[in-house]
Write a protein that holds these residues in place. Structure first.
Motif, short mmCIF file in Angstrom:
data_model
loop_
_atom_site.label_atom_id
_atom_site.label_comp_id
_atom_site.label_asym_id
_atom_site.label_seq_id
_atom_site.Cartn_x
_atom_site.Cartn_y
_atom_site.Cartn_z
N TYR A 56 45.17 32.42 -37.34
CA TYR A 56 44.28 32.38 -36.18
C TYR A 56 43.34 33.57 -36.23
O TYR A 56 43.77 34.71 -36.43
N ASN A 57 42.04 33.33 -36.09
CA ASN A 57 41.03 34.39 -36.09
C ASN A 57 41.15 35.27 -37.33
O ASN A 57 41.14 36.51 -37.24
N ASN A 58 41.29 34.65 -38.49
CA ASN A 58 41.39 35.36 -39.77
C ASN A 58 42.60 36.28 -39.84
O ASN A 58 42.61 37.28 -40.57
N SER A 59 43.63 35.98 -39.07
CA SER A 59 44.84 36.79 -39.07
C SER A 59 46.03 35.87 -38.80
O SER A 59 45.93 34.65 -38.90
N GLU A 88 47.22 40.64 -27.36
CA GLU A 88 46.13 39.67 -27.29
C GLU A 88 46.76 38.30 -27.02
O GLU A 88 47.68 37.89 -27.72
N THR A 90 46.03 34.18 -26.19
CA THR A 90 45.12 33.02 -26.16
C THR A 90 45.89 31.82 -25.65
O THR A 90 46.84 31.36 -26.30
N ASN A 148 41.77 28.70 -24.55
CA ASN A 148 41.13 28.97 -25.84
C ASN A 148 40.17 30.16 -25.80
O ASN A 148 39.18 30.21 -26.52
N THR A 150 40.51 34.46 -25.93
CA THR A 150 41.46 35.54 -26.19
C THR A 150 41.25 36.66 -25.20
O THR A 150 40.15 37.19 -25.05
N GLY A 485 37.41 45.29 -33.28
CA GLY A 485 36.64 44.30 -32.54
C GLY A 485 35.27 44.74 -32.08
O GLY A 485 34.71 44.13 -31.16
N GLY A 509 38.91 43.95 -37.78
CA GLY A 509 38.11 42.88 -37.20
C GLY A 509 36.80 43.30 -36.59
O GLY A 509 36.35 42.69 -35.62
N GLU A 511 32.80 43.40 -36.49
CA GLU A 511 31.92 42.30 -36.89
C GLU A 511 30.93 42.67 -37.99
O GLU A 511 30.44 41.79 -38.70
N ASN A 544 41.03 42.23 -41.71
CA ASN A 544 40.20 41.26 -41.02
C ASN A 544 38.72 41.65 -41.00
O ASN A 544 38.03 41.51 -39.98
#
Length: 561
Positions: A56-59, A88, A90, A148, A150, A485, A509, A511, A544
């Motif tokens: 999920y989310n590249n992890s 976190e 979701t 859906n 996070t 993030g 993670g 960006e 990530n």
């Protein structure tokens, strides 16, 4: 705090973190437990439900998929007492109006506290207790919660005080004495959800309440203005040595409290009047919530809060700062500071000042800025967040920039959800040290977007009078810091030509790049190509995300590069 003392502390800290901490990014005494599920769920004991590890989310994330039962999973030690747990979360399917909960002081399915995400009535965040099988909602707040999406959820348990945070904001506080100890848990009540990046941190019950003890409502305030006609409430002949036992750094910083205590309340003496009458060694004690216009401190004054005190600087004029410090050896502590029309705190050439246990937010420029030769200032356990202007140009969490001096130190500070950067060292003139600091989710606030770097560590100086644009090579040091993030880069060179050392740091993670350390660049303010000093990345982790480390040397146990 002279240069030799700082150098010795750097060395001692480096040895400590290498031998005891390894690759973790906070001191072992602060962090009780971490879980990112990269190695599965072996630390968790499950009860009912369908639990699995998913991508999920590249992890990796911990997923409970059943919507037919109340599922639970617990981890940690039942002897834990005062701590925070964050995750976190979701929510995949609320299954009508059901709850997803992050739990603390969890003994079994019949005994725990929780922060509950509940979609009834458009969305509700709750603090709940379950003791001897009986559930109770202790406090709740209406807040939009969507499937859906996070969320960063945090529950803090300190004695009988329970605090609930969502995405870095303190939403509500409750008090209850039913449960005194226990592990952590996850409960999904006929709902499905994913969980990741769980962190449990210890709290020193004797000191942690000094940061924030009341609910944050960052959109509206209902506070009464100060009364300029009220008389002073002062206590004389009160001599104390107002120092803090926490923290590694900061020796010889801050005020000596050997004078009068001046009490400031909403219906009493104003802060402006207290500052104008204060003498060296005096303490200004804030009680409750007060409103104030801009103030300026010179030398050896303490401003501190009692029991969750707040300073609302909405009375500042357009472009007005909250607190400006031009002198030395002042202390500001145990306060929530917000609504300034510029910086909440601006250190303008002041030295050896001390800032601790501050919650700084919703100001129109950087939360705390150090500039114009200010040196050897110490910032401990401060949280700067949601600082934003209309254009997304300036507000950082913290800034040491525009000709700041040497020896400034941040320890155990956090910058989150600021519109520009977490930390900005543009045109600094002295090296900065950061220990155990976090910079997360910067670069956008309420739809307004800025640069979005976690730690932005350089910048061409084109603001110094009488000098052409130039680079100032500075050897900043970051130990056990993390960036997650952010909208742009986690650890960013930004044309820093010195040798920056990052030790035991984690980037996750971001960006842009997790670590952005190119060897060469052509700064627009210079107009020619520059070869930068090679940074040192020692025993750091990148996950990530991607990196540019052509201008860095890896050493120690680095992972993810």
């Amino acid at each position: 705090m002279n240069k030799s003392k700082i150098a010795s502390i750097f060395l001692a800290t480096s040895i400590f973190t290498t031998t005891i901490i390894g690759n973790y990014h906070v001191f072992a005494s602060d962090q009780l437990f971490t879980e990112n599920f990269q190695s599965g769920s072996k630390n968790w004991k499950e009860s009912k439900g369908k639990w699995s590890i998913v991508n999920y989310n590249n992890s990796k994330a911990y997923y409970q998929s059943s919507t037919n039962v109340e599922a639970a999973s617990k981890a940690g030690k039942t002897t834990w007492t005062n701590y925070s747990v964050e995750s976190e979360v979701t929510i995949e399917d609320f299954n009508g109006s059901k709850r997803v909960m992050l739990c603390g002081r969890y003994t079994d399915k019949n005994n725990y506290y929780s922060i509950s995400l509940y979609n009834k009535d458009g969305g509700t965040l709750e603090i709940r207790s379950k003791a001897k099988g009986k559930s109770k909602t202790l406090k709740k707040a209406k807040i939009s919660i969507k499937e859906n999406t996070t969320y960063k959820v945090k529950l803090e348990l300190n004695g009988n005080t329970l605090k609930a945070y969502l995405d870095g904001k303190l939403i509500t506080t409750a008090n209850d004495k039913s449960l005194s100890k226990g592990a952590i848990g996850i409960v999904t009540s006929k709902a499905s959800a994913k969980f990741d990046n769980i962190v449990v941190s210890s709290i020193d019950k004797t000191s942690s309440d000094s940061n924030t003890n009341t609910d944050l409502n960052t959109n509206t305030t209902n506070d009464n203005s100060s009364n300029n006609n009220s008389s002073s409430n002062s206590d004389s002949n009160n001599t104390t040595n107002d120092t803090t036992s926490s923290g590694t750094y900061g020796k010889d910083t801050g005020a000596t409290t050997n004078g009068t205590v001046i009490t400031v309340e909403s219906n009493g003496t104003t802060l402006e009047k207290a500052v104008s009458s204060a003498k060296s060694g005096d303490t200004i004690l804030i009680k409750g919530t007060i409103k104030s216009s801009s103030i300026t401190l010179k030398d050896n004054i303490t401003i501190k809060g009692e029991s969750g005190a707040k300073i609302d600087f909405s009375n500042t004029s357009n472009g007005g700062r909250g607190i400006t410090i031009t002198g030395k050896n002042n202390t500001i502590k145990d306060l929530e500071i917000y609504n300034a029309k510029d910086n909440a705190i601006y250190v303008n050439g002041g030295d050896y000042n001390r800032f601790e246990n501050l919650n700084i937010h919703n100001n129109a420029d950087t939360g705390l800025q150090i500039s114009n030769g200010a040196s050897y200032n110490y910032i401990y356990n401060c949280y700067s967040h949601h600082n934003v202007d209309s254009k997304g140009e300036n507000p950082d969490g913290f800034a040491v920039k525009l000709h700041s001096g040497e020896g400034n130190v941040f320890e155990k500070c956090k910058a989150e959800y600021n519109v520009d950067d977490g930390w900005d060292f543009y045109a600094a003139h002295g090296a900065v040290t950061l220990v155990n600091c976090e910079s997360n989710y910067n670069g956008e606030v309420n739809g307004v977007k800025g640069d979005g770097n976690g730690f932005k560590l350089g910048g061409v100086d084109n603001k110094e009078s009488g000098k052409a644009a130039h680079l100032d090579p500075l050897n900043h040091v970051l130990i056990n810091c993390s960036a997650k993030g952010n909208k742009k880069n986690g650890f960013d060179r930004n044309n820093q030509s010195g040798i920056v050392t990052m030790k035991n740091c984690i980037a996750d993670g971001n960006e842009g790049k997790n670590y952005n350390w190119p060897l060469k660049g052509k700064p627009s303010a210079l107009g020619y190509e520059v070869t930068f000093g090679k940074a040192i990345i020692d025993s750091c982790t990148s996950k990530n995300g991607s990196n540019n480390i052509s201008g860095a040397t890896l050493q120690g146990n680095c992972q993810g590069f």
